[in-house]
Scaffold this motif. Structure first.
Motif, PDB file in Angstrom:
ATOM      1  N   VAL A   1     -47.651  61.703 -18.540  1.00 57.89           N
ATOM      2  CA  VAL A   1     -48.996  60.204 -19.030  1.00 57.89           C
ATOM      3  C   VAL A   1     -49.126  59.663 -17.704  1.00 57.89           C
ATOM      4  CG1 VAL A   1     -48.638  57.737 -20.065  1.00 57.89           C
ATOM      5  CG2 VAL A   1     -47.490  59.543 -21.291  1.00 57.89           C
ATOM      6  N   LEU A   2     -50.815  59.108 -18.001  1.00 57.42           N
ATOM      7  CA  LEU A   2     -50.920  58.415 -16.518  1.00 57.42           C
ATOM      8  C   LEU A   2     -51.694  56.884 -16.526  1.00 57.42           C
ATOM      9  CD1 LEU A   2     -53.380  62.023 -15.241  1.00 57.42           C
ATOM     10  CD2 LEU A   2     -50.495  61.163 -15.111  1.00 57.42           C
ATOM     11  N   ASP A   3     -51.133  55.900 -16.141  1.00 54.61           N
ATOM     12  CA  ASP A   3     -51.166  54.854 -16.267  1.00 54.61           C
ATOM     13  C   ASP A   3     -53.362  54.937 -15.724  1.00 54.61           C
ATOM     14  OD1 ASP A   3     -51.389  54.396 -13.363  1.00 54.61           O
ATOM     15  OD2 ASP A   3     -49.449  53.158 -13.286  1.00 54.61           O
ATOM     16  N   GLU A   4     -54.011  53.732 -15.587  1.00 55.41           N
ATOM     17  CA  GLU A   4     -55.107  53.333 -15.377  1.00 55.41           C
ATOM     18  C   GLU A   4     -55.320  53.984 -13.515  1.00 55.41           C
ATOM     19  OE1 GLU A   4     -58.445  50.068 -16.721  1.00 55.41           O
ATOM     20  OE2 GLU A   4     -56.083  50.022 -16.313  1.00 55.41           O
ATOM     21  N   SER A   5     -54.537  53.610 -12.996  1.00 50.59           N
ATOM     22  CA  SER A   5     -54.990  54.308 -11.275  1.00 50.59           C
ATOM     23  C   SER A   5     -53.790  56.111 -10.877  1.00 50.59           C
ATOM     24  CB  SER A   5     -53.359  53.502 -11.024  1.00 50.59           C
ATOM     25  OG  SER A   5     -52.404  53.804 -10.450  1.00 50.59           O
ATOM     26  N   ARG A   6     -53.661  56.370 -12.023  1.00 49.50           N
ATOM     27  CA  ARG A   6     -53.478  57.980 -12.519  1.00 49.50           C
ATOM     28  C   ARG A   6     -52.212  58.301 -11.675  1.00 49.50           C
ATOM     29  NH1 ARG A   6     -56.144  56.958 -16.532  1.00 49.50           N
ATOM     30  NH2 ARG A   6     -57.752  57.911 -17.330  1.00 49.50           N
ATOM     31  N   THR A   7     -51.205  57.332 -12.034  1.00 43.77           N
ATOM     32  CA  THR A   7     -50.134  57.349 -11.384  1.00 43.77           C
ATOM     33  C   THR A   7     -49.338  57.346 -12.380  1.00 43.77           C
ATOM     34  OG1 THR A   7     -50.220  55.500  -9.537  1.00 43.77           O
ATOM     35  CG2 THR A   7     -47.634  56.589 -10.225  1.00 43.77           C
ATOM     36  N   VAL A   8     -48.166  59.280 -12.345  1.00 49.01           N
ATOM     37  CA  VAL A   8     -47.587  59.456 -13.653  1.00 49.01           C
ATOM     38  C   VAL A   8     -46.528  58.552 -13.948  1.00 49.01           C
ATOM     39  CG1 VAL A   8     -45.977  61.295 -13.981  1.00 49.01           C
ATOM     40  CG2 VAL A   8     -48.278  61.769 -12.734  1.00 49.01           C
ATOM     41  N   ARG A   9     -46.243  57.957 -15.436  1.00 48.00           N
ATOM     42  CA  ARG A   9     -45.256  56.548 -15.582  1.00 48.00           C
ATOM     43  C   ARG A   9     -44.586  58.177 -16.248  1.00 48.00           C
ATOM     44  NH1 ARG A   9     -47.106  52.374 -14.854  1.00 48.00           N
ATOM     45  NH2 ARG A   9     -45.221  51.496 -14.740  1.00 48.00           N
ATOM     46  N   TYR A  10     -44.871  59.419 -17.101  1.00 47.33           N
ATOM     47  CA  TYR A  10     -43.349  59.572 -17.806  1.00 47.33           C
ATOM     48  C   TYR A  10     -43.907  60.881 -17.925  1.00 47.33           C
ATOM     49  CZ  TYR A  10     -41.892  61.725 -22.127  1.00 47.33           C
ATOM     50  OH  TYR A  10     -40.755  61.835 -23.239  1.00 47.33           O
ATOM     51  N   THR A  11     -42.886  62.068 -18.068  1.00 49.53           N
ATOM     52  CA  THR A  11     -43.233  62.583 -18.296  1.00 49.53           C
ATOM     53  C   THR A  11     -42.254  63.719 -18.768  1.00 49.53           C
ATOM     54  OG1 THR A  11     -41.502  63.675 -16.534  1.00 49.53           O
ATOM     55  CG2 THR A  11     -44.137  64.054 -16.029  1.00 49.53           C
ATOM     56  N   GLY A  12     -42.355  64.590 -20.156  1.00 54.74           N
ATOM     57  CA  GLY A  12     -41.752  65.323 -21.110  1.00 54.74           C
ATOM     58  C   GLY A  12     -42.011  65.472 -21.757  1.00 54.74           C
ATOM     59  N   ARG A  13     -41.511  65.059 -23.617  1.00 58.11           N
ATOM     60  CA  ARG A  13     -41.614  65.161 -25.222  1.00 58.11           C
ATOM     61  C   ARG A  13     -42.504  64.252 -25.118  1.00 58.11           C
ATOM     62  NH1 ARG A  13     -35.693  64.818 -27.013  1.00 58.11           N
ATOM     63  NH2 ARG A  13     -35.461  62.489 -27.253  1.00 58.11           N
ATOM     64  N   ILE A  14     -42.748  65.495 -26.601  1.00 62.29           N
ATOM     65  CA  ILE A  14     -43.653  63.981 -27.450  1.00 62.29           C
ATOM     66  C   ILE A  14     -42.517  63.591 -28.398  1.00 62.29           C
ATOM     67  CG2 ILE A  14     -45.311  64.033 -29.694  1.00 62.29           C
ATOM     68  CD1 ILE A  14     -46.776  66.126 -28.905  1.00 62.29           C
ATOM     69  N   ASP A  15     -41.873  64.532 -28.927  1.00 62.63           N
ATOM     70  CA  ASP A  15     -40.798  63.258 -29.827  1.00 62.63           C
ATOM     71  C   ASP A  15     -39.592  64.461 -29.722  1.00 62.63           C
ATOM     72  OD1 ASP A  15     -41.492  65.939 -31.973  1.00 62.63           O
ATOM     73  OD2 ASP A  15     -43.089  64.136 -32.522  1.00 62.63           O
TER      74      ASP A  15
END
Length: 169
Positions: free
Chosen positions: A113-127
């Motif tokens: 998951v990349l925020d507006e500045s395209r920094t990775v904020r989360y990695t992993g599973r959907i659920d």
């Protein structure tokens, strides 16, 4: 900061991070046709894009698998699957596998998951249950998206993805 890419989509267009500059959040998801975990998550991915697209979120799926060993994951097969399943997100072909390596993708599905500045904020599973939507007890990706869209920090930055390993050449 997320690595850039330039990949061909099943719609015959080429995409990069710049292609999504007007999106608040970008979900880069490593994905494929053959994996039962990816197939089990497919309806949820479509639903997530429908729910979060109007809020400024864009999901993109990237297939990095070795299509020589897994012909079901070939670019022509990707085109067929995207059309048959009416994908509402770009489905991109990482033939060189360089994008998966740059991001550190390990399994399918595996989210970044990349925020507006395209920094990775989360990695992993959907659920917590990619095969059975009725057995899900933790909607991790939704929790992260909701937090970021509300201007808050995600409740966690990583949850180990569950799926088939990316098939490396």
């Amino acid at each position: 900061v997320a690595p850039n890419f330039e990949l061909l989509g099943t719609d015959d267009k080429t995409y990069s991070l710049e292609s999504f500059k007007n999106k608040k959040i970008l979900v880069v998801m490593f994905y494929c046709n053959h994996c039962p975990y990816a197939k089990g998550s497919e309806a949820r991915i479509l639903a997530l894009q429908n729910e979060y697209g109007p809020k400024g979120v864009q999901i993109i799926a990237i297939n990095s698998n070795d299509d020589a060993e897994y012909p079901e994951d070939s670019y022509p097969a990707m085109i067929v699957r995207a059309k048959e399943r009416s994908y509402n997100f770009p489905y991109l072909w990482d033939e060189s596998q360089q994008v998966a390596r740059a991001y550190g993708g390990e399994v399918t599905p595996d989210c970044f998951v990349l925020d507006e500045s395209r920094t990775v904020r989360y990695t992993g599973r959907i659920d917590d249950n990619p095969k059975d939507p009725n057995a899900v007890t933790s909607n991790d990706l939704k929790m992260v998206l909701d937090a970021l869209l509300s201007g808050n920090e995600p409740p966690f930055t990583e949850k180990r993805a569950i799926g088939c390993s990316i098939k490396w050449r």
